[in-house]
Write an enzyme that holds these catalytic residues in place. Structure first.
Site, PDB file in Angstrom:
ATOM      1  N   LYS A 204      47.192  74.300  36.342  1.00 11.54           N
ATOM      2  CA  LYS A 204      47.608  72.925  36.073  1.00 11.54           C
ATOM      3  C   LYS A 204      49.068  72.870  35.642  1.00 11.54           C
ATOM      4  O   LYS A 204      49.861  72.077  36.158  1.00 11.54           O
ATOM      5  CB  LYS A 204      46.714  72.291  35.012  1.00 11.54           C
ATOM      6  CG  LYS A 204      47.060  70.834  34.709  1.00 11.54           C
ATOM      7  CD  LYS A 204      46.207  70.262  33.591  1.00 11.54           C
ATOM      8  CE  LYS A 204      44.789  70.017  34.016  1.00 11.54           C
ATOM      9  NZ  LYS A 204      44.022  69.265  32.989  1.00 11.54           N
ATOM     10  N   GLU A 210      48.364  84.791  32.838  1.00 12.01           N
ATOM     11  CA  GLU A 210      47.598  85.655  33.727  1.00 12.01           C
ATOM     12  C   GLU A 210      47.793  85.238  35.189  1.00 12.01           C
ATOM     13  O   GLU A 210      48.009  86.081  36.068  1.00 12.01           O
ATOM     14  CB  GLU A 210      46.108  85.611  33.372  1.00 12.01           C
ATOM     15  CG  GLU A 210      45.775  86.088  31.967  1.00 12.01           C
ATOM     16  CD  GLU A 210      45.694  84.950  30.964  1.00 12.01           C
ATOM     17  OE1 GLU A 210      44.954  85.093  29.981  1.00 12.01           O
ATOM     18  OE2 GLU A 210      46.375  83.913  31.163  1.00 12.01           O
ATOM     19  N   GLY A 265      39.469  71.869  32.828  1.00 19.00           N
ATOM     20  CA  GLY A 265      39.406  73.034  33.704  1.00 19.00           C
ATOM     21  C   GLY A 265      37.998  73.396  34.143  1.00 19.00           C
ATOM     22  O   GLY A 265      37.743  73.648  35.321  1.00 19.00           O
ATOM     23  N   ARG A 266      37.051  73.410  33.215  1.00 16.21           N
ATOM     24  CA  ARG A 266      35.692  73.825  33.561  1.00 16.21           C
ATOM     25  C   ARG A 266      34.911  72.725  34.283  1.00 16.21           C
ATOM     26  O   ARG A 266      33.759  72.927  34.667  1.00 16.21           O
ATOM     27  CB  ARG A 266      34.955  74.285  32.303  1.00 16.21           C
ATOM     28  CG  ARG A 266      34.919  73.285  31.167  1.00 16.21           C
ATOM     29  CD  ARG A 266      34.434  73.959  29.878  1.00 16.21           C
ATOM     30  NE  ARG A 266      34.507  73.105  28.702  1.00 16.21           N
ATOM     31  CZ  ARG A 266      35.596  72.915  27.976  1.00 16.21           C
ATOM     32  NH1 ARG A 266      36.737  73.486  28.322  1.00 16.21           N
ATOM     33  NH2 ARG A 266      35.570  72.140  26.904  1.00 16.21           N
ATOM     34  N   GLU A 351      32.296  77.229  26.142  1.00 20.51           N
ATOM     35  CA  GLU A 351      33.597  76.642  25.835  1.00 20.51           C
ATOM     36  C   GLU A 351      33.441  75.195  25.380  1.00 20.51           C
ATOM     37  O   GLU A 351      34.212  74.707  24.555  1.00 20.51           O
ATOM     38  CB  GLU A 351      34.511  76.714  27.064  1.00 20.51           C
ATOM     39  CG  GLU A 351      35.993  76.600  26.730  1.00 20.51           C
ATOM     40  CD  GLU A 351      36.881  77.026  27.882  1.00 20.51           C
ATOM     41  OE1 GLU A 351      37.443  78.135  27.824  1.00 20.51           O
ATOM     42  OE2 GLU A 351      37.022  76.246  28.844  1.00 20.51           O
ATOM     43  N   HIS A 382      14.110  94.485  36.010  1.00 13.42           N
ATOM     44  CA  HIS A 382      14.186  95.945  35.844  1.00 13.42           C
ATOM     45  C   HIS A 382      15.324  96.329  34.913  1.00 13.42           C
ATOM     46  O   HIS A 382      15.754  97.491  34.906  1.00 13.42           O
ATOM     47  CB  HIS A 382      14.351  96.605  37.212  1.00 13.42           C
ATOM     48  CG  HIS A 382      13.176  96.404  38.104  1.00 13.42           C
ATOM     49  ND1 HIS A 382      12.113  97.281  38.174  1.00 13.42           N
ATOM     50  CD2 HIS A 382      12.859  95.388  38.954  1.00 13.42           C
ATOM     51  CE1 HIS A 382      11.213  96.832  39.030  1.00 13.42           C
ATOM     52  NE2 HIS A 382      11.645  95.684  39.522  1.00 13.42           N
ATOM     53  N   LYS A 510      45.972  83.803  22.617  1.00 14.61           N
ATOM     54  CA  LYS A 510      47.139  83.699  23.499  1.00 14.61           C
ATOM     55  C   LYS A 510      48.439  83.805  22.708  1.00 14.61           C
ATOM     56  O   LYS A 510      49.386  84.484  23.107  1.00 14.61           O
ATOM     57  CB  LYS A 510      47.105  82.363  24.250  1.00 14.61           C
ATOM     58  CG  LYS A 510      46.067  82.260  25.354  1.00 14.61           C
ATOM     59  CD  LYS A 510      46.211  80.924  26.052  1.00 14.61           C
ATOM     60  CE  LYS A 510      45.228  80.763  27.193  1.00 14.61           C
ATOM     61  NZ  LYS A 510      45.385  79.454  27.871  1.00 14.61           N
TER      62      LYS A 510
END
Length: 544
Positions: A204, A210, A265-266, A351, A382, A510
Site C-alpha cells: 500500500k 520486507e 490488509g487482511r 491480528e 497422523h 518493526k
C-alpha cells in the site's frame, strides 16, 4: 471487573455454563433425536452444523441476548454504512464495498465508481497477460507471475490461488514471495526466465521493508538476466497508493493498481491485491469470487440473528472462548486445496482479535481471540489429533469439506469424507471403559493385561466441533466461506468491544528492527540493549 463481565447477559451465560458443565454431548443427542435439525443452518450450498457444540436452546437464547446487549445489529449497519468504526486510525472498514453491487458512501461520497474503475483496469490487464498480447521484452508471452508482498498482500491471494487451482490457467504459473529471508526469493526465481516473468509488487505505502527488499532484489535479478531499465515497465506492476515511489522504482503508472485506506490488509484480497488471483483464474472467476462474498454479505446484514451463519459461528466461539476457556482454535479442512486456509485465518482472526484493550482504551478482563492453527485432513490425523482426542488442552475446532471433488481420483472422496465424519463423531462420543473392556475381551486380551491397557485406550469424548460442508470448492463458494469468517470475526469483536481493524501490535518489532539493522553495521560491540539481545547481536556479528 469490566462492564461486560458484570452485565446481565454475561452473568446469565456464566450461570448457564455451570448448569451445562456436567452434561455430555452424546447425552444431548440421545435426549433430542432432532438435535441436528435444531442446531444447523444452511446458506445456499453451505451447511453449518454446530450441533456437536455444548449448546441447547437456552444457550443460544442467552448468546443472542448478549449480542443484542452489545448492539451487534447496530454495529453491523455502521460498518455497512461506511462509518469510521476503525477508531484508532479514523477509517471506515469497507471491504464489503469491494464486492458490492449498490452505492456505498464514505464521507458522503459513493466509492463504487472508483472500485469498478479499478476492476475494469484489472480486467484489461488480466486479459492482455492471459491472451499473450502483453509480452515480455523479447516478444514472448508471460509464463510466470511472482507476487511480492507480505501479510494481507500475500496470505489472501496465495490461499485463494491454491484453493482455486482447478480453475487456474495451465499456461501461467503464479508464485508468491513474502519472507525477507533471501532463500524464499532465490528458490522462487530458480529456473525462471526474466524475459517471460512478470512481478507484482504489492505494498500500500510502497515502503514495507520486507516487500521492498525483495522487490529490489527481483529488479536486480531481472536486469542481470537480460532486461533493461526500459523493460521494467513491461515486467513490473504495482498494487499501491504511493505513485511517486512506484514511478521511482521504474514501474509505469498505467500499471499501478490503486486501493484505499478503508481497505485493511487482511481484508484486501477483493481489491487490486487480488490481481494474482485474477491472473490465475481469469476475471470471470474473480467476479464469481466477489459474488459469493457479496451474497454472504447480504445474508449477514439481512438474516435474523438466530438464522445468521456468521452470527451463530461467532457466538458459538464466544461461548467456547469465554465460558469454556478454550485457548486455541483448529481449522481442519478436508480438502488439500484449502491447505493455506488455516494460515490465512491465523492473520484474519489473530491480528483482528488479538487486543488487550477495548475501543475505549480500557484493559479487558476476559479473553479476546485464541491461537488459530491447523492442517488439512487426513494429514493432521497422523500428527496432532492425538492431543485432540486424549490430550489435556481445551480447544475449539472447525472441520470443513466439499462434498464433490474436482480431481481425477473420485474414489478418494468417500474415504476422505468418511474420516471427516468419523473424527467429529469420535471427538464427541469418545470411548468409555466399558466399551474398551468389551473390545479388549473380544480380542482375547488376558484380564491382567486388559486392566493395564484400559486407561490408555479410553477416549473421554465430549470434545466439541463445528462442521462446515459445501457442495464443491468453486470461486463463489470460496468467496462465501472467506466472507463467513470475516463476519464471524467482526461479530466477536463487537461482543468484546474491541477494534478488529487496527494492528498496532506489529509496530514495536518493526521499530526495534530498524534500530538494530543500523547497529549490525557498527565495528564495535553493541551494548545498547538487554544482555540477551546484545549477546545475540554480537554473536551474529562475529560470524560475519
Amino acid at each position: 471487573m469490566s462492564k461486560l463481565t458484570q452485565s446481565t447477559a454475561w452473568l446469565a451465560l456464566a450461570a448457564h455454563q455451570q448448569a451445562m458443565a456436567g452434561r455430555q454431548l452424546h447425552t444431548l443427542f440421545a435426549e433430542n433425536p432432532q438435535r441436528f435439525d435444531k442446531f444447523s443452518l444452511q446458506f445456499k450450498d453451505i451447511l453449518l452444523d454446530y450441533s456437536k457444540q455444548p449448546v441447547d436452546e437456552t444457550t443460544i437464547h442467552l448468546l443472542l441476548a448478549l449480542a443484542r446487549q452489545q448492539r451487534l445489529e447496530e454495529w453491523m449497519q455502521r460498518m455497512a454504512n461506511g462509518q469510521k468504526i476503525n477508531s484508532t486510525e479514523n477509517r471506515a472498514a469497507l471491504h464489503m464495498a469491494l464486492r458490492a453491487d449498490s452505492p456505498v458512501y464514505v464521507d458522503g461520497v459513493d466509492v463504487m465508481p472508483e472500485v469498478k474503475h479499478v476492476l475494469q483496469r484489472m480486467a484489461r490487464f488480466v486479459t492482455a497477460v492471459r491472451s499473450g498480447s502483453h509480452q515480455g521484452y523479447s516478444g514472448l508471452p508471460i509464463s510466470d507471475v511472482i507476487n511480492i508482498g507480505i501479510g494481507g498482500s500475500d496470505l489472501g491471494p496465495a490461499m485463494a490461488v491454491e484453493a482455486l487451482h482447478p480453475y487456474c490457467s495451465p499456461a501461467l504459473r503464479i508464485h508468491f514471495v513474502s519472507n525477507v529471508d533471501g532463500a524464499h526469493l532465490a528458490q522462487t526465481l530458480q529456473g525462471l526466465n526474466p524475459a517471460t516473468t512478470l512481478f507484482i509488487i504489492a505494498s500500500k505505502t510502497f515502503t514495507t521493508q520486507e516487500t521492498l527488499t525483495n522487490a529490489q532484489s527481483a529488479r536486480a535479478w531481472f536486469l542481470a538476466g537480460g532486461g533493461s531499465e526500459r523493460d521494467i515497465a513491461r515486467h513490473f506492476v504495482a498494487v499501491s497508493t504511493n505513485s511517486d515511489a512506484v514511478a521511482r522504482f521504474g514501474i509505469a503508472l498505467d500499471n499501478m493498481f490503486e486501493f484505499w485506506d478503508w481497505v485493511g490488509g487482511r481484508y484486501s484480497l477483493w481489491s487490486a491485491i487480488g490481481l494474482p488471483i485474477a491472473l490465475a483464474v481469469g476475471m470471470e472467476n474473480f467476479h464469481a469470487l466477489l459474488t459469493g462474498a457479496r451474497e454472504m454479505d447480504h445474508h449477514f446484514l439481512s438474516a435474523p440473528l438466530e438464522r445468521n451463519l456468521p452470527v451463530l459461528l461467532g457466538l458459538v466461539g464466544i461461548w467456547q472462548i469465554n465460558f469454556h476457556h478454550a485457548t486455541s482454535h483448529a481449522i481442519l479442512p478436508y480438502d488439500q486445496s484449502l491447505q493455506r486456509f488455516p494460515a490465512y485465518l491465523q492473520q484474519l482472526e489473530m491480528e483482528s482479535c488479538g487486543k488487550r484493550v477495548t475501543r475505549n482504551g480500557e484493559t479487558v478482563d476476559y479473553s479476546t481471540g485464541v491461537v488459530v492453527w491447523g492442517e488439512p485432513g487426513t494429514n493432521g490425523q497422523h500428527a496432532f489429533y492425538q492431543l485432540l482426542h486424549q490430550g489435556t488442552q481445551t480447544f475449539t475446532a472447525d472441520f470443513l469439506a466439499p462434498c464433490l471433488c474436482q480431481h481425477t481420483f473420485p474414489a478418494h472422496q468417500p474415504i476422505l469424507l468418511a474420516n471427516f465424519f468419523a473424527q467429529t463423531e469420535a471427538l464427541m462420543r469418545g470411548k468409555n471403559a466399558q466399551e474398551v473392556r468389551s473390545e479388549l475381551t473380544a480380542q482375547g486380551i488376558p484380564p491382567e493385561a486388559l486392566e493395564s491397557l484400559l486407561p490408555h485406550r479410553i477416549f473421554p469424548g465430549n470434545r466439541a466441533s463445528t462442521s462446515i460442508l459445501f457442495r464443491k470448492l468453486d470461486p463463489a463458494t470460496l468467496g462465501a466461506l472467506i466472507a463467513l469468517y470475516e463476519h464471524k470475526v467482526f461479530v466477536q469483536s463487537v461482543i468484546w468491544n474491541i477494534n478488529p481493524f487496527d494492528q498496532w501490535g506489529v509496530e514495536l518489532g518493526k521499530q526495534l528492527a530498524g534500530k538494530i539493522l543500523a547497529e549490525l553495521a557498527l565495528d564495535q560491540p553493541v551494548t545498547s540493549h538487554d544482555a540477551s539481545t546484545n549477546g545475540l547481536i554480537n554473536f551474529f556479528r562475529m560470524q560475519q
